[in-house]
Design an enzyme around this catalytic site. Structure first.
Site, PDB file in Angstrom:
ATOM      1  N   ARG A   1     -69.707  53.110 -40.696  1.00 50.07           N
ATOM      2  CA  ARG A   1     -69.564  52.362 -41.954  1.00 50.07           C
ATOM      3  C   ARG A   1     -69.838  53.273 -43.159  1.00 50.07           C
ATOM      4  NH1 ARG A   1     -72.115  51.574 -46.671  1.00 50.07           N
ATOM      5  NH2 ARG A   1     -74.093  51.539 -45.547  1.00 50.07           N
ATOM      6  N   ASP A   2     -71.084  53.719 -43.322  1.00 42.10           N
ATOM      7  CA  ASP A   2     -71.421  54.471 -44.542  1.00 42.10           C
ATOM      8  C   ASP A   2     -70.701  55.815 -44.532  1.00 42.10           C
ATOM      9  OD1 ASP A   2     -72.584  54.842 -46.986  1.00 42.10           O
ATOM     10  OD2 ASP A   2     -74.622  55.152 -46.248  1.00 42.10           O
TER      11      ASP A   2
ATOM     12  N   HIS B   1     -83.187  55.529 -45.841  1.00 43.72           N
ATOM     13  CA  HIS B   1     -81.726  55.764 -45.819  1.00 43.72           C
ATOM     14  C   HIS B   1     -81.463  56.867 -46.853  1.00 43.72           C
ATOM     15  CE1 HIS B   1     -77.448  54.075 -45.689  1.00 43.72           C
ATOM     16  NE2 HIS B   1     -77.417  54.761 -46.807  1.00 43.72           N
TER      17      HIS B   1
ATOM     18  N   HIS C   1     -79.500  60.018 -48.290  1.00 44.92           N
ATOM     19  CA  HIS C   1     -78.313  60.893 -48.333  1.00 44.92           C
ATOM     20  C   HIS C   1     -78.821  62.317 -48.554  1.00 44.92           C
ATOM     21  CE1 HIS C   1     -74.925  57.900 -48.435  1.00 44.92           C
ATOM     22  NE2 HIS C   1     -75.979  57.107 -48.543  1.00 44.92           N
TER      23      HIS C   1
ATOM     24  N   CYS D   1     -70.856  57.471 -51.093  1.00 51.20           N
ATOM     25  CA  CYS D   1     -70.517  56.122 -51.547  1.00 51.20           C
ATOM     26  C   CYS D   1     -69.463  56.244 -52.631  1.00 51.20           C
ATOM     27  CB  CYS D   1     -71.757  55.405 -52.084  1.00 51.20           C
ATOM     28  SG  CYS D   1     -71.352  53.807 -52.818  1.00 51.20           S
TER      29      CYS D   1
ATOM     30  N   ASN E   1     -74.349  61.363 -45.700  1.00 55.10           N
ATOM     31  CA  ASN E   1     -75.649  60.898 -45.221  1.00 55.10           C
ATOM     32  C   ASN E   1     -76.309  62.034 -44.463  1.00 55.10           C
ATOM     33  OD1 ASN E   1     -73.894  58.380 -45.377  1.00 55.10           O
ATOM     34  ND2 ASN E   1     -75.920  57.531 -45.019  1.00 55.10           N
TER      35      ASN E   1
HETATM   36  P1  HMG Z   1     -65.304  41.082 -57.725  1.00 56.22           P
HETATM   37  O1  HMG Z   1     -64.055  41.668 -58.282  1.00 56.22           O
HETATM   38  O2  HMG Z   1     -66.420  40.846 -58.677  1.00 56.22           O
HETATM   39  O3  HMG Z   1     -65.096  39.753 -56.881  1.00 56.22           O
HETATM   40  O4  HMG Z   1     -65.788  42.041 -56.551  1.00 56.22           O
HETATM   41  P2  HMG Z   1     -64.148  38.549 -56.980  1.00 56.22           P
HETATM   42  O5  HMG Z   1     -64.856  37.440 -56.260  1.00 56.22           O
HETATM   43  O6  HMG Z   1     -63.701  38.332 -58.414  1.00 56.22           O
HETATM   44  O7  HMG Z   1     -62.866  38.970 -56.092  1.00 56.22           O
HETATM   45  C1  HMG Z   1     -61.966  40.005 -56.463  1.00 56.22           C
HETATM   46  C2  HMG Z   1     -60.964  40.201 -55.353  1.00 56.22           C
HETATM   47  O8  HMG Z   1     -61.619  40.634 -54.152  1.00 56.22           O
HETATM   48  C3  HMG Z   1     -60.222  38.907 -54.965  1.00 56.22           C
HETATM   49  O9  HMG Z   1     -58.952  39.312 -54.483  1.00 56.22           O
HETATM   50  C4  HMG Z   1     -61.055  38.389 -53.821  1.00 56.22           C
HETATM   51  O10 HMG Z   1     -60.303  37.551 -52.960  1.00 56.22           O
HETATM   52  C5  HMG Z   1     -61.412  39.679 -53.101  1.00 56.22           C
HETATM   53  P3  HMG Z   1     -57.639  39.282 -55.408  1.00 56.22           P
HETATM   54  O11 HMG Z   1     -57.580  37.875 -55.938  1.00 56.22           O
HETATM   55  O12 HMG Z   1     -57.887  40.297 -56.497  1.00 56.22           O
HETATM   56  O13 HMG Z   1     -56.547  39.674 -54.461  1.00 56.22           O
HETATM   57  N1  HMG Z   1     -62.661  39.572 -52.339  1.00 56.22           N
HETATM   58  C6  HMG Z   1     -62.774  39.850 -51.036  1.00 56.22           C
HETATM   59  N2  HMG Z   1     -61.856  40.263 -50.131  1.00 56.22           N
HETATM   60  C7  HMG Z   1     -62.288  40.455 -48.863  1.00 56.22           C
HETATM   61  N3  HMG Z   1     -63.594  40.308 -48.495  1.00 56.22           N
HETATM   62  C8  HMG Z   1     -64.517  39.903 -49.392  1.00 56.22           C
HETATM   63  C9  HMG Z   1     -64.113  39.659 -50.723  1.00 56.22           C
HETATM   64  N4  HMG Z   1     -64.766  39.268 -51.824  1.00 56.22           N
HETATM   65  C10 HMG Z   1     -63.881  39.214 -52.812  1.00 56.22           C
HETATM   66  N5  HMG Z   1     -65.785  39.768 -49.004  1.00 56.22           N
HETATM   67  C11 HMG Z   1     -66.945  42.509 -54.510  1.00 56.22           C
HETATM   68  C12 HMG Z   1     -66.942  41.734 -55.814  1.00 56.22           C
HETATM   69  C13 HMG Z   1     -68.327  42.392 -53.921  1.00 56.22           C
HETATM   70  C14 HMG Z   1     -65.941  41.874 -53.581  1.00 56.22           C
HETATM   71  C15 HMG Z   1     -66.569  43.951 -54.807  1.00 56.22           C
HETATM   72  O14 HMG Z   1     -67.418  44.406 -55.812  1.00 56.22           O
HETATM   73  C16 HMG Z   1     -66.721  44.816 -53.583  1.00 56.22           C
HETATM   74  O15 HMG Z   1     -65.983  44.696 -52.621  1.00 56.22           O
HETATM   75  N6  HMG Z   1     -67.718  45.751 -53.600  1.00 56.22           N
HETATM   76  C17 HMG Z   1     -67.999  46.546 -52.444  1.00 56.22           C
HETATM   77  C18 HMG Z   1     -68.568  47.847 -52.814  1.00 56.22           C
HETATM   78  C19 HMG Z   1     -68.874  48.633 -51.572  1.00 56.22           C
HETATM   79  O16 HMG Z   1     -68.412  48.344 -50.485  1.00 56.22           O
HETATM   80  N7  HMG Z   1     -69.681  49.704 -51.739  1.00 56.22           N
HETATM   81  C20 HMG Z   1     -70.056  50.546 -50.663  1.00 56.22           C
HETATM   82  C21 HMG Z   1     -71.079  49.931 -49.774  1.00 56.22           C
HETATM   83  S1  HMG Z   1     -72.721  49.958 -50.472  1.00 56.22           S
HETATM   84  C22 HMG Z   1     -73.342  51.523 -50.057  1.00 56.22           C
HETATM   85  O17 HMG Z   1     -72.613  52.340 -49.556  1.00 56.22           O
HETATM   86  C23 HMG Z   1     -74.798  51.796 -50.273  1.00 56.22           C
HETATM   87  C24 HMG Z   1     -75.611  51.777 -48.979  1.00 56.22           C
HETATM   88  O18 HMG Z   1     -75.113  52.711 -48.041  1.00 56.22           O
HETATM   89  C25 HMG Z   1     -77.079  52.094 -49.270  1.00 56.22           C
HETATM   90  C26 HMG Z   1     -77.288  53.362 -50.111  1.00 56.22           C
HETATM   91  O19 HMG Z   1     -76.797  54.452 -49.739  1.00 56.22           O
HETATM   92  O20 HMG Z   1     -77.940  53.235 -51.140  1.00 56.22           O
HETATM   93  C27 HMG Z   1     -75.565  50.388 -48.318  1.00 56.22           C
HETATM   94 MG    MG Z   2     -75.569  54.862 -48.063  1.00 51.95          MG
END
Ligand code: HMG
Ligand code: MG
Length: 291
Positions: A13-14, A205, A207, A238, A247
């Site tokens: 995933r990450d 966690h 990086h 990310c 990572n």
């Molecule tokens: P948004 O634009 O605010 O949400 O995004 P929305 O509700 O207005 O929806 C926008 C569009 O996304 C719509 O589609 C929704 O249907 C769709 P459209 O009408 O434009 O075609 N949508 C979805 N589709 C599938 N699955 C869903 C979903 N939700 C909405 N669950 C949202 C909000 C959270 C969706 C967006 O900001 C997003 O996807 N963010 C994800 C960011 C991400 O994945 N980041 C990486 C992971 S975090 C990380 O790596 C850190 C970590 O490792 C720890 C660390 O290292 O610190 C965990």
């Molecule tokens: Mg991470």
């Protein structure tokens, strides 16, 4: 008998979420199966976020459906909102994770909402998961430095960690998202977080952008943390944290922990095969992007 330290493998995933070139679903499944063989009991393999935001994770459902499951192992998925929760349930994720940020800048960039807004999205997920006994992990990103807001105060991290724990997350994973934290910053942060969440419920966690992740692991070990996230082959970063490198590589962490005399349950030879697979996927991705 030596003390056990668990490595929570997050590479599928990450690690993969950040790869720019398309990686075949079949290759992702093979990687997860090899990681299961290597001995990990918790592996994060899916992310039910918007496929527009993170295209590489769009086949998360197929990955979860395609792997060989093993008794006693849990395959985890990120869920940012109820839509993600429902997709994770449909794909039979064994556990899920919500992910918050300790800094407002990263929350906005990563989730398109502020910290308070992210908790409004997480609350119904935790309520629903509690009813079916589905374990929920909680991430806190930017526990020392944020790519948008700069230094993050330990108290801010403690506040977010406490809230996730109070909502029902069984473990809080503390993310040095851009890999710029020093051991001193990690120590101050952990001392604050330990006041509100027991060390036995924390994970590190880290990086490895500044090649200090192992130093940060040592620091966290000395403060009682016994779970660490890592990505096979050092994959990752990310997409919403500029400057975040990979990572901490699982194989480096496993070797390090074994040298320190801990038990991890991970077989270095099988892990090495997984790392080869991971590295070949990275170069495949790079090739597809160029083509
Ligand atoms: P948004 O634009 O605010 O949400 O995004 P929305 O509700 O207005 O929806 C926008 C569009 O996304 C719509 O589609 C929704 O249907 C769709 P459209 O009408 O434009 O075609 N949508 C979805 N589709 C599938 N699955 C869903 C979903 N939700 C909405 N669950 C949202 C909000 C959270 C969706 C967006 O900001 C997003 O996807 N963010 C994800 C960011 C991400 O994945 N980041 C990486 C992971 S975090 C990380 O790596 C850190 C970590 O490792 C720890 C660390 O290292 O610190 C965990
Ligand atoms: Mg991470």
């Amino acid at each position: 008998m030596s003390e056990f330290v668990e490595i929570f493998e997050v590479g599928p995933r990450d690690g993969l979420q950040n790869e720019p070139g398309l990686i075949a679903t079949e290759d992702k499944i093979n990687l997860v199966n090899q990681l299961s063989t290597a001995g990990f009991t918790r592996i994060e393999i899916a992310s039910f976020v918007s496929p527009k935001w993170v295209p590489q994770m769009a086949d998360s459902g197929e990955v979860l459906q395609g792997i060989t499951r093993h008794e006693g192992k849990r395959y985890a998925a990120l869920t940012p909102n109820m839509r993600g929760y429902e997709r994770a349930l449909a794909a039979k994720a064994d556990e899920i994770a919500v992910f918050a940020s300790a800094s407002e800048g990263f929350s906005q960039a990563n989730l398109n909402t502020d910290i308070a807004g992210s908790f409004e999205r997480f609350a119904p997920i935790l309520d629903a998961a509690r009813h079916i006994d589905l374990p929920v992990r909680g991430y806190v990103s930017c526990v020392a430095e944020c790519p948008y807001d700069g230094a993050v105060a330990p108290e801010q991290v403690a506040q977010v960690a406490e809230k996730l724990f109070a909502m029902g997350c069984y473990e809080i994973s503390l993310g040095d998202t851009i890999g710029r934290a020093s051991p001193d910053q990690i120590a101050k942060m952990l001392l604050a977080v330990r006041e509100v969440v027991p060390a036995s419920r924390l994970a590190g966690h880290f990086h490895d952008t500044s090649t200090r992740a192992l130093d940060n692991v040592d620091c966290a070990l000395s403060l009682g943390v016994r779970v660490f996230d890592a990505a096979v082959g050092g994959l990752g970063g990310c997409p919403f944290a500029p400057g975040a490198a990979g990572n901490l590589a699982t194989e480096a962490l496993n070797d390090h922990l074994l040298r320190l005399g801990y038990e991890t349950g991970v077989d270095p030879a099988e892990l090495s095969k997984a790392a080869d697979l991971a590295r070949s996927m990275r170069s495949q991705g790079a090739k597809t992007e160029r083509d």
